[in-house]
Structures are given as structure tokens and as C-alpha cells.
Design a protein around this motif. Sequence first.
Motif, mmCIF file in Angstrom:
data_model
loop_
_atom_site.group_PDB
_atom_site.id
_atom_site.type_symbol
_atom_site.label_atom_id
_atom_site.label_comp_id
_atom_site.label_asym_id
_atom_site.label_seq_id
_atom_site.Cartn_x
_atom_site.Cartn_y
_atom_site.Cartn_z
ATOM 1 N N ASP A 17 0.808 -1.230 0.000
ATOM 2 C CA ASP A 17 0.000 0.000 0.000
ATOM 3 C C ASP A 17 0.836 1.272 0.000
ATOM 4 O OD1 ASP A 17 -2.213 -1.648 0.159
ATOM 5 O OD2 ASP A 17 -2.319 -1.556 2.353
ATOM 6 N N VAL A 18 2.161 1.137 0.074
ATOM 7 C CA VAL A 18 3.005 2.318 0.274
ATOM 8 C C VAL A 18 2.863 3.314 -0.882
ATOM 9 C CG1 VAL A 18 5.395 3.107 0.448
ATOM 10 C CG2 VAL A 18 4.641 1.154 1.796
ATOM 11 N N ALA A 19 2.872 2.831 -2.096
ATOM 12 C CA ALA A 19 2.780 3.745 -3.242
ATOM 13 C C ALA A 19 1.459 4.517 -3.214
ATOM 14 C CB ALA A 19 2.933 2.976 -4.556
ATOM 15 N N ASP A 20 0.373 3.815 -2.913
ATOM 16 C CA ASP A 20 -0.939 4.490 -2.861
ATOM 17 C C ASP A 20 -0.977 5.540 -1.760
ATOM 18 O OD1 ASP A 20 -1.902 3.059 -4.969
ATOM 19 O OD2 ASP A 20 -2.988 1.582 -3.741
ATOM 20 N N VAL A 21 -0.431 5.198 -0.598
ATOM 21 C CA VAL A 21 -0.413 6.160 0.510
ATOM 22 C C VAL A 21 0.374 7.405 0.103
ATOM 23 C CG1 VAL A 21 0.520 6.572 2.834
ATOM 24 C CG2 VAL A 21 -0.776 4.479 2.367
ATOM 25 N N PRO A 59 16.872 -10.263 4.388
ATOM 26 C CA PRO A 59 15.833 -10.277 3.336
ATOM 27 C C PRO A 59 14.815 -9.149 3.486
ATOM 28 C CG PRO A 59 16.083 -12.461 4.341
ATOM 29 C CD PRO A 59 16.928 -11.529 5.132
ATOM 30 N N TYR A 60 14.530 -8.770 4.725
ATOM 31 C CA TYR A 60 13.574 -7.675 4.944
ATOM 32 C C TYR A 60 14.192 -6.340 4.508
ATOM 33 C CZ TYR A 60 11.034 -11.130 7.672
ATOM 34 O OH TYR A 60 10.357 -12.254 8.074
ATOM 35 N N PHE A 61 15.453 -6.145 4.877
ATOM 36 C CA PHE A 61 16.127 -4.912 4.457
ATOM 37 C C PHE A 61 16.220 -4.844 2.934
ATOM 38 C CE2 PHE A 61 18.647 -4.962 8.702
ATOM 39 C CZ PHE A 61 17.621 -4.281 9.346
ATOM 40 N N ARG A 62 16.474 -5.982 2.338
ATOM 41 C CA ARG A 62 16.589 -6.023 0.873
ATOM 42 C C ARG A 62 15.250 -5.657 0.224
ATOM 43 N NH1 ARG A 62 20.139 -10.791 -1.453
ATOM 44 N NH2 ARG A 62 21.615 -9.551 -0.241
ATOM 45 N N GLU A 63 14.185 -6.187 0.779
ATOM 46 C CA GLU A 63 12.865 -5.867 0.234
ATOM 47 C C GLU A 63 12.546 -4.383 0.414
ATOM 48 O OE1 GLU A 63 9.709 -8.420 1.699
ATOM 49 O OE2 GLU A 63 8.201 -7.298 0.559
ATOM 50 N N MET A 64 12.984 -3.821 1.550
ATOM 51 C CA MET A 64 12.787 -2.377 1.764
ATOM 52 C C MET A 64 13.510 -1.566 0.692
ATOM 53 S SD MET A 64 10.862 -1.187 4.219
ATOM 54 C CE MET A 64 11.438 0.491 4.473
ATOM 55 N N LYS A 65 14.737 -1.978 0.366
ATOM 56 C CA LYS A 65 15.500 -1.226 -0.632
ATOM 57 C C LYS A 65 14.826 -1.311 -2.001
ATOM 58 C CE LYS A 65 19.172 1.017 -2.198
ATOM 59 N NZ LYS A 65 19.134 0.931 -3.640
ATOM 60 N N GLN A 66 14.302 -2.490 -2.302
ATOM 61 C CA GLN A 66 13.589 -2.628 -3.578
ATOM 62 C C GLN A 66 12.361 -1.729 -3.621
ATOM 63 O OE1 GLN A 66 13.000 -6.853 -3.621
ATOM 64 N NE2 GLN A 66 15.044 -7.262 -4.459
ATOM 65 N N LEU A 67 11.643 -1.688 -2.507
ATOM 66 C CA LEU A 67 10.462 -0.826 -2.420
ATOM 67 C C LEU A 67 10.871 0.645 -2.538
ATOM 68 C CD1 LEU A 67 7.397 -0.620 -1.859
ATOM 69 C CD2 LEU A 67 7.940 -0.695 0.595
ATOM 70 N N PHE A 68 11.958 0.994 -1.850
ATOM 71 C CA PHE A 68 12.478 2.370 -1.890
ATOM 72 C C PHE A 68 12.824 2.772 -3.330
ATOM 73 C CE2 PHE A 68 16.279 5.092 -1.844
ATOM 74 C CZ PHE A 68 15.856 6.155 -1.060
ATOM 75 N N ASP A 69 13.535 1.917 -4.027
ATOM 76 C CA ASP A 69 13.912 2.225 -5.415
ATOM 77 C C ASP A 69 12.679 2.365 -6.296
ATOM 78 O OD1 ASP A 69 16.577 2.192 -4.760
ATOM 79 O OD2 ASP A 69 16.927 0.137 -5.474
ATOM 80 N N TYR A 70 11.737 1.458 -6.099
ATOM 81 C CA TYR A 70 10.500 1.492 -6.875
ATOM 82 C C TYR A 70 9.754 2.812 -6.655
ATOM 83 C CZ TYR A 70 5.610 0.484 -7.941
ATOM 84 O OH TYR A 70 4.319 0.559 -8.397
ATOM 85 N N ILE A 71 9.623 3.195 -5.380
ATOM 86 C CA ILE A 71 8.906 4.442 -5.049
ATOM 87 C C ILE A 71 9.648 5.646 -5.624
ATOM 88 C CG2 ILE A 71 8.260 5.971 -3.130
ATOM 89 C CD1 ILE A 71 6.467 3.538 -3.215
ATOM 90 N N ARG A 72 10.964 5.659 -5.473
ATOM 91 C CA ARG A 72 11.749 6.787 -5.989
ATOM 92 C C ARG A 72 11.561 6.915 -7.499
ATOM 93 N NH1 ARG A 72 17.687 5.627 -5.385
ATOM 94 N NH2 ARG A 72 16.952 4.327 -7.095
ATOM 95 N N ASP A 73 11.571 5.771 -8.176
ATOM 96 C CA ASP A 73 11.475 5.808 -9.634
ATOM 97 C C ASP A 73 10.081 6.208 -10.126
ATOM 98 O OD1 ASP A 73 14.098 5.116 -9.613
ATOM 99 O OD2 ASP A 73 13.802 3.012 -10.180
#
Length: 219
Positions: free
Chosen positions: A132-136, A166-180
Motif C-alpha cells: 500500500d506504500v505507493a498508494d499512501v 531479506p527484509y532490508f533487501r525488500e525495503m531497498k527494492q520498495l524504496f527504489d521502486y517508489i523513488r522511480d
Amino acid sequence: MIRENVQKILNELPRGVDLVAVIKGRSTEDILSAIEGGVKVLGVNYIKDLRSLFPVIDRKVSWHYIGIAKVEKHDLLRKRYLEIFDMIETVDSVDLAKELDKRCASIEKVMPILIEVNIGREPQKSGVDPDDVADVIREVSPLKCIKVMGLMTMGPLIDNPERLRPYFREMKQLFDYIRDLQIPNTEIRYLSMGMSNSYKVAIEEGANIVRIGTRLFEG
Ligand SMILES: *Cc1c(COP(=O)(O)O)cnc(C)c1O
């Protein structure tokens, strides 16, 4: 002792990684030692701690709120505290973002915020579900008196930092996705994750803010 601990950790941190010293339960004296050692940002879990600390420490440091916002909302939304905070790291709902925006408008301040993510999808934890992060962010980004500047997470309470990777890695992927996504009126720059026992792994996985208490104050 505290000064040395701080200096040791500051020397370890790669360039571009900021240290937030987490001050819950620490004495004013210990916090002042940490500042002498080079701490530039304090992380506040309990707003009541500001009452005695802010008059002493004032603008020698920046102040980040890292507490459980829904528990402390009443105090967090007070103007005198919003005036102190330089960043609210634990925004975990659209409603909270809207209330912060309204209160910050009344003091003519634009508050940098991070969205807290429940990366472990743990039912009892605060934080936005990763899906839900992108929508928020899309929903709160038009608000004029907050600025979304990144993501924060606590992660599951696991002792072995390798099991947090693995959780930190998923956070970074989410971060990159949101930034992009380049959502207008956002400036996605900060990824706040990693504590005393996990900050090294968090940095390897892309954290650029680490929040450390025990290691600074207890060695
Ligand atoms: C307590 C706390 C930390 C730091 O934990 P340590 O293990 O003492 O380094 C970091 N972030 C938050 C939100 C905390 O409450």
C-alpha cells in the motif's frame, strides 16, 4: 566511553549514511556526551522527553520523531513539538499525514516525513503494508505542509541480523521502486533502517539512516 562509542561508529559509517542517536531512557548527561562525540541527530521515541531535553540541547542537533505515532498523536500534533521536530520518521497512515499537514500549515512549516513500512507484514506492528506504500504516498503527496522524503522500518524483532537481511533487501527494492515513480512533490532520499545489532547489514542493503541507541550508550 559514550564519546568513544559514538566516534567509533561514526568512523565506521560509509559516506552518505547518517546516524540518528536513539535517546530513549538515557540521561541528559549521557546525551550531551554523545553530542560531544559527534552526534548530530537525536531520535525521540517519547515526546515527554523533549520537555527537559530541548531547553538544554536546543538546536545543537536535529530532532527526529521515531516513536509510535498513533499512541502519541495528541502530543505529536502540538505546535510546540512540531516546531521542534526536523523530521517525523514514523508516519503510518494517510490520516496522520493529513493531520500533520493541517497543524504544520498553522505554524507555516513544511515537515519532512518518512513513511513507516511494516516490512514483515506483522499484524501487531505499526507501519503501512508494503503493497500500500505507493498508494499512501500518492494520496498524501499533494499536501503542501508535509514532504515525503523516504521510508523507514523497524523490521521484525529478530536477534540474528542475517535473518533480517531479506527484509532490508525488500525495503531497498520498495524504496527504489517508489523513488522511480517520481511522484510530484516528493523527494525520496532517505531509507531509515538498522539498529544496534543490525545496522551493518542494513547499510549493506542500502540504508542511509541508521537509528542506534544501545551501541552508543552502552558500548
Ligand atoms: C530503540 C529504537 C532503536 C534503537 O535500538 P537499539 O537496539 O538500542 O540500537 C531504533 N529505532 C527505534 C524506532 C527504536 O525504538
